[in-house]
Design a protein around this motif. Structure first.
Motif, PDB file in Angstrom:
ATOM      1  N   HIS A 109      57.818  46.606  64.881  1.00  0.00           N
ATOM      2  CA  HIS A 109      58.792  45.662  64.330  1.00  0.00           C
ATOM      3  C   HIS A 109      58.946  45.830  62.805  1.00  0.00           C
ATOM      4  CE1 HIS A 109      61.041  41.888  64.278  1.00  0.00           C
ATOM      5  NE2 HIS A 109      60.337  41.554  63.217  1.00  0.00           N
ATOM      6  N   HIS A 113      62.180  46.557  60.153  1.00  0.00           N
ATOM      7  CA  HIS A 113      62.554  45.890  58.892  1.00  0.00           C
ATOM      8  C   HIS A 113      62.623  46.906  57.743  1.00  0.00           C
ATOM      9  CE1 HIS A 113      62.918  41.734  59.969  1.00  0.00           C
ATOM     10  NE2 HIS A 113      61.704  41.653  60.486  1.00  0.00           N
ATOM     11  N   SER A 139      59.078  38.194  55.580  1.00  0.00           N
ATOM     12  CA  SER A 139      59.585  37.493  56.767  1.00  0.00           C
ATOM     13  C   SER A 139      58.673  36.318  57.060  1.00  0.00           C
ATOM     14  CB  SER A 139      59.607  38.469  57.945  1.00  0.00           C
ATOM     15  OG  SER A 139      58.287  38.793  58.294  1.00  0.00           O
ATOM     16  N   GLY A 140      58.789  35.797  58.285  1.00  0.00           N
ATOM     17  CA  GLY A 140      57.920  34.692  58.666  1.00  0.00           C
ATOM     18  C   GLY A 140      56.478  35.138  58.861  1.00  0.00           C
ATOM     19  N   GLY A 141      56.263  36.422  59.078  1.00  0.00           N
ATOM     20  CA  GLY A 141      54.907  36.912  59.334  1.00  0.00           C
ATOM     21  C   GLY A 141      54.385  37.902  58.306  1.00  0.00           C
ATOM     22  N   GLY A 165      57.987  33.510  54.249  1.00  0.00           N
ATOM     23  CA  GLY A 165      58.848  32.759  55.175  1.00  0.00           C
ATOM     24  C   GLY A 165      58.110  31.562  55.763  1.00  0.00           C
ATOM     25  N   ASP A 169      59.100  27.599  55.819  1.00  0.00           N
ATOM     26  CA  ASP A 169      59.133  26.810  57.055  1.00  0.00           C
ATOM     27  C   ASP A 169      58.252  25.559  56.959  1.00  0.00           C
ATOM     28  OD1 ASP A 169      60.860  28.665  58.161  1.00  0.00           O
ATOM     29  OD2 ASP A 169      59.279  29.804  59.156  1.00  0.00           O
ATOM     30  N   GLY A 182      63.699  28.235  56.105  1.00  0.00           N
ATOM     31  CA  GLY A 182      64.237  29.068  55.025  1.00  0.00           C
ATOM     32  C   GLY A 182      65.721  28.844  54.754  1.00  0.00           C
ATOM     33  N   PRO A 183      66.559  28.941  55.792  1.00  0.00           N
ATOM     34  CA  PRO A 183      67.998  28.808  55.527  1.00  0.00           C
ATOM     35  C   PRO A 183      68.380  27.448  54.935  1.00  0.00           C
ATOM     36  CG  PRO A 183      67.610  29.808  57.673  1.00  0.00           C
ATOM     37  CD  PRO A 183      66.279  29.364  57.163  1.00  0.00           C
ATOM     38  N   ASP A 186      67.134  27.099  51.335  1.00  0.00           N
ATOM     39  CA  ASP A 186      67.970  27.966  50.498  1.00  0.00           C
ATOM     40  C   ASP A 186      69.289  27.265  50.164  1.00  0.00           C
ATOM     41  OD1 ASP A 186      68.713  30.265  49.166  1.00  0.00           O
ATOM     42  OD2 ASP A 186      69.350  31.336  50.968  1.00  0.00           O
ATOM     43  N   GLY A 280      63.542  38.263  57.035  1.00  0.00           N
ATOM     44  CA  GLY A 280      64.318  37.022  56.948  1.00  0.00           C
ATOM     45  C   GLY A 280      64.451  36.462  55.542  1.00  0.00           C
ATOM     46  N   VAL A 281      63.382  36.540  54.746  1.00  0.00           N
ATOM     47  CA  VAL A 281      63.434  35.943  53.401  1.00  0.00           C
ATOM     48  C   VAL A 281      64.344  36.756  52.466  1.00  0.00           C
ATOM     49  CG1 VAL A 281      62.026  35.100  51.464  1.00  0.00           C
ATOM     50  CG2 VAL A 281      61.144  34.963  53.783  1.00  0.00           C
ATOM     51  N   ASN A 284      67.500  35.243  51.365  1.00  0.00           N
ATOM     52  CA  ASN A 284      67.469  34.191  50.350  1.00  0.00           C
ATOM     53  C   ASN A 284      68.360  34.522  49.153  1.00  0.00           C
ATOM     54  OD1 ASN A 284      65.974  32.801  47.844  1.00  0.00           O
ATOM     55  ND2 ASN A 284      65.674  31.632  49.712  1.00  0.00           N
ATOM     56  N   THR A 311      67.285  39.013  59.120  1.00  0.00           N
ATOM     57  CA  THR A 311      66.464  38.395  60.169  1.00  0.00           C
ATOM     58  C   THR A 311      66.409  39.356  61.364  1.00  0.00           C
ATOM     59  OG1 THR A 311      68.455  37.189  60.729  1.00  0.00           O
ATOM     60  CG2 THR A 311      66.785  35.964  59.552  1.00  0.00           C
ATOM     61  N   ASP A 312      65.590  38.985  62.351  1.00  0.00           N
ATOM     62  CA  ASP A 312      65.328  39.915  63.451  1.00  0.00           C
ATOM     63  C   ASP A 312      66.605  40.346  64.162  1.00  0.00           C
ATOM     64  OD1 ASP A 312      62.749  39.774  62.747  1.00  0.00           O
ATOM     65  OD2 ASP A 312      62.121  38.450  64.380  1.00  0.00           O
TER      66      ASP A 312
END
Ligand code: KG4
Ligand code: ZN
Length: 350
Positions: A109, A113, A139-141, A165, A169, A182-183, A186, A280-281, A284, A311-312
């Protein structure tokens, strides 16, 4: 090779079709955010069931929009992520490839990215991966800078605790702003004063980790400031008061400050042709503006993916799969293994 990409590692089900030159013909993403929102985070069992439902639906839609008969390669995310979700994608891809006699390639994954800044959604071919690039994956991870050097990638730093991320959250959840945070943070931060609060930067004692990130202290400080201001949770999340907007703007500015902090040193050390960002970030607005301004000030080219590819998505998985297949790395569809944890510490990408 014309490629069908499949991504099911977390809470987005995604299918994409890429031409052999990496031009994106179809990019479909079905978000499960609404299903997980009541729990303020992803519920693994729910995620896997949603993938099972969504994947055949997205594939049928891709079939309506593009010629799948001419697809020559299948690329699928095999980790890291939620194991039940990954298994839906890898089993589906393995069965599809086996039935159609197509080669299949499993993709990490993060590798997806990493290549995402070099694809576009305007029908043009993917850009060749630069010989030397530094990419921030946020990202979130994950939160790391990676060096891509002649097709081989390696991490240059890491986060000592939370990913960027994740803190977006968690701060959003504390204020009652829902998931993913995040969204919405932002959007609200655009109306706040980013200079209203200052937060103490982390001190990492280990000299080897001087360029590492740490965000959990910022998360705690932001939530404590919100608590002291009577903002936890917000009485009306649909109409946050100015203090909340100022806090979110200050928080977002600080995340961007800290993400950019190691950049000058890393660029001086590694002299990349390009600096990129993904995950994902990287959607921003503050981070995008700041990176663009950094590029103008330094003269280093900054490449950001279209917001829809931060994002994914499966387009990035298909592209990473194409590059792997070009290097002759194919997998057996009958034994495609999924893995939940990041085992990948950098590898050959091109
Ligand atoms: O890359 P991604 O879709 O999934 C992972 O691989 O984790 O990233 C999702 C993360 C979430 O934490 C979400 O809140 C964050 O990216 N995110 C944002 C923005 N859009 C998504 N964070 C800050 N600003 C945004 N505009
Ligand atoms: Zn991701």
């Amino acid at each position: 090779m014309k490629t069908l990409g499949i991504e099911t590692s977390c809470d987005e089900t995604a299918v994409a079709v890429l031409e052999a030159d990496g031009a994106v013909a179809v990019n479909l993403v079905s978000s499960q955010a609404a299903a997980h929102a009541p729990y303020l985070g992803v519920v693994p069992e729910l995620a896997a069931r949603h993938h099972l439902e969504a994947l055949p639906r997205l594939l049928a839609e891709a079939h309506r929009r593009a010629d799948l008969d001419s697809v020559e390669l299948l690329a699928v995310t095999r980790g890291p992520g939620l194991i039940g979700s990954l298994l839906v994608g890898t089993c589906f891809a393995g069965a599809y490839a086996w039935a159609r006699g197509l080669p299949v390639v499993g993709v990490d994954h993060l590798e997806g990215h990493l290549v995402s800044p070099f694809i576009s959604l305007d029908g043009t071919p993917a850009r060749p991966i630069p010989e030397r690039a530094i990419t921030l994956v946020v990202s979130g991870g994950h939160s790391s800078y990676f060096l891509l050097d002649h097709g081989v990638s390696r991490p240059l730093n890491r986060t000592r605790d939370d990913a960027a991320g994740e803190v977006f959250d968690k701060v959003a959840a504390a204020l009652g702003l829902g998931y993913p945070g995040g969204p919405v943070v932002d959007r609200l931060a655009e109306e706040g004063d980013p200079g209203r609060h200052s937060f103490t930067p982390p001190r990492i004692k280990d000299p080897a980790g001087a360029l590492d990130f740490s965000f959990s202290g910022l998360k705690t400080m932001a939530i404590r400031t919100a608590q002291e201001g009577g903002l936890v949770p917000l009485p009306d999340p649909a109409a946050p008061p100015q203090e909340a907007l100022d806090l979110l703007a200050s928080f977002r500015r600080t995340v961007a400050d800290w993400l950019l902090q190691p950049l000058d040193e890393l660029v001086a050390r590694h002299r990349p042709q390009v600096v990129a960002a993904s995950g994902g970030v990287a959607a921003n607005r503050e981070l995008r503006r700041r990176l663009a301004a950094w590029g103008e000030a330094t003269g280093v080219e900054v490449v950001l993916p279209p917001v829809a590819l931060t994002t994914d998505n499966a387009a990035m998985i298909a592209r990473a799969g194409q590059l792997r297949a070009l290097g002759g790395e194919l997998d057996d569809p009958r034994s495609l293994r999924a893995y939940p944890r990041a085992t990948w510490k950098g590898s050959k990408v091109v």
